[in-house]
Design a protein around this motif. Sequence first.
Motif, PDB file in Angstrom:
ATOM      1  N   VAL A   1      -1.491  10.395  -2.820  1.00  9.57           N
ATOM      2  CA  VAL A   1      -1.580   9.364  -1.826  1.00  9.57           C
ATOM      3  C   VAL A   1      -1.733  10.128  -0.275  1.00  9.57           C
ATOM      4  O   VAL A   1      -2.198   9.979   0.864  1.00  9.57           O
TER       5      VAL A   1
ATOM      6  N   ALA B   1       4.012   3.954   3.139  1.00  9.06           N
ATOM      7  CA  ALA B   1       3.342   3.589   2.544  1.00  9.06           C
ATOM      8  C   ALA B   1       3.673   2.459   0.380  1.00  9.06           C
ATOM      9  O   ALA B   1       3.175   1.029   0.398  1.00  9.06           O
ATOM     10  N   GLN B   2       4.581   3.458   0.506  1.00  8.25           N
ATOM     11  CA  GLN B   2       5.404   3.301  -0.756  1.00  8.25           C
ATOM     12  C   GLN B   2       6.313   1.659   0.172  1.00  8.25           C
ATOM     13  O   GLN B   2       5.974   0.182  -1.051  1.00  8.25           O
TER      14      GLN B   2
ATOM     15  N   GLU C   1       5.610  -0.568   1.955  1.00 11.41           N
ATOM     16  CA  GLU C   1       4.914  -1.328   2.760  1.00 11.41           C
ATOM     17  C   GLU C   1       3.695  -2.177   0.900  1.00 11.41           C
ATOM     18  O   GLU C   1       3.610  -3.408   0.824  1.00 11.41           O
ATOM     19  N   SER C   2       3.778  -1.233   0.437  1.00 16.65           N
ATOM     20  CA  SER C   2       3.677  -1.331  -1.210  1.00 16.65           C
ATOM     21  C   SER C   2       4.598  -2.456  -2.127  1.00 16.65           C
ATOM     22  O   SER C   2       4.370  -3.851  -2.529  1.00 16.65           O
TER      23      SER C   2
ATOM     24  N   LEU D   1       3.655   1.937  -5.464  1.00 15.46           N
ATOM     25  CA  LEU D   1       2.016   2.567  -5.223  1.00 15.46           C
ATOM     26  C   LEU D   1       2.668   3.795  -6.004  1.00 15.46           C
ATOM     27  O   LEU D   1       1.009   4.226  -6.238  1.00 15.46           O
ATOM     28  N   PHE D   2       3.503   5.050  -6.041  1.00 16.22           N
ATOM     29  CA  PHE D   2       3.932   5.723  -6.867  1.00 16.22           C
ATOM     30  C   PHE D   2       5.487   6.051  -7.474  1.00 16.22           C
ATOM     31  O   PHE D   2       5.989   5.120  -6.918  1.00 16.22           O
TER      32      PHE D   2
ATOM     33  N   ASP E   1      -8.451   4.420  -5.919  1.00 20.58           N
ATOM     34  CA  ASP E   1      -8.104   3.755  -6.208  1.00 20.58           C
ATOM     35  C   ASP E   1      -7.917   2.532  -5.184  1.00 20.58           C
ATOM     36  O   ASP E   1      -7.299   2.242  -3.679  1.00 20.58           O
TER      37      ASP E   1
ATOM     38  N   ARG F   1      -7.319  -0.389  -4.159  1.00 20.36           N
ATOM     39  CA  ARG F   1      -5.240  -0.873  -4.070  1.00 20.36           C
ATOM     40  C   ARG F   1      -4.534   0.382  -3.463  1.00 20.36           C
ATOM     41  O   ARG F   1      -4.139  -0.197  -1.904  1.00 20.36           O
ATOM     42  N   ALA F   2      -4.845   1.253  -3.326  1.00 23.44           N
ATOM     43  CA  ALA F   2      -3.716   2.329  -2.721  1.00 23.44           C
ATOM     44  C   ALA F   2      -4.667   2.150  -2.037  1.00 23.44           C
ATOM     45  O   ALA F   2      -4.229   2.572  -0.483  1.00 23.44           O
TER      46      ALA F   2
ATOM     47  N   ILE G   1      -3.490  -0.166   0.615  1.00 22.73           N
ATOM     48  CA  ILE G   1      -2.638   0.253   1.956  1.00 22.73           C
ATOM     49  C   ILE G   1      -2.032   1.158   2.122  1.00 22.73           C
ATOM     50  O   ILE G   1      -1.224   1.161   3.581  1.00 22.73           O
TER      51      ILE G   1
ATOM     52  N   THR H   1      -1.531   0.889   6.046  1.00 23.82           N
ATOM     53  CA  THR H   1      -0.028   1.438   7.078  1.00 23.82           C
ATOM     54  C   THR H   1      -0.373   2.539   7.971  1.00 23.82           C
ATOM     55  O   THR H   1       0.285   2.601   8.855  1.00 23.82           O
TER      56      THR H   1
END
Length: 166
Positions: A6, A31-32, A34-35, A43-44, A82, A84-85, A88, A92
């Motif tokens: 990420v 970002a996490q 936001e996910s 996200l991770f 990825d 989806r990533a 996001i 973000t």
Amino acid sequence: MKALDVANMFIQRHGKAQITNLKLNKLVYLAQRESLLRDGVALFDDAIEAWQYGPVVPSIYREFKRFGRAPITSPTRPVPADPRAELIVDATAAKYAKLTAFDLVNLTHAKGGAWDKAYSPDRDNVITLDAIESSLGAVPERGTLAAGIETVESAWPNALKMMETR
């Protein structure tokens, strides 16, 4: 996906935003967040710790430590595709990449937020996913740029509704 993936995705896709190690750690945390906000899925899986200047993923800090306070100019490893990533990370970055590292520190230090609840000056406590999810409504201190952005973002849906009724 790993947090380092990420982080490198942020640098690859948004490196012109003058991303330092401090700023990168805040963007990855956001970002996490936001996910989790979008669909309740992390996200991770790397641990995020509550350090003095906000949320930090230790592996990201170590990987980019050599840059010091300088902007990170290129990814340190290949970035996996990825969709989806990428969505996001881009969402973000659109919200937060223009802010300075210390604006992001203020944003992530919101009273009642996940960092605020986990931080202890003597320990690098883990910020759990549950803590992030339960503090999605935490608001930064008034008078900061981060607080202003949160105010605008929270008022925006109502402003749109008012314009639609005119």
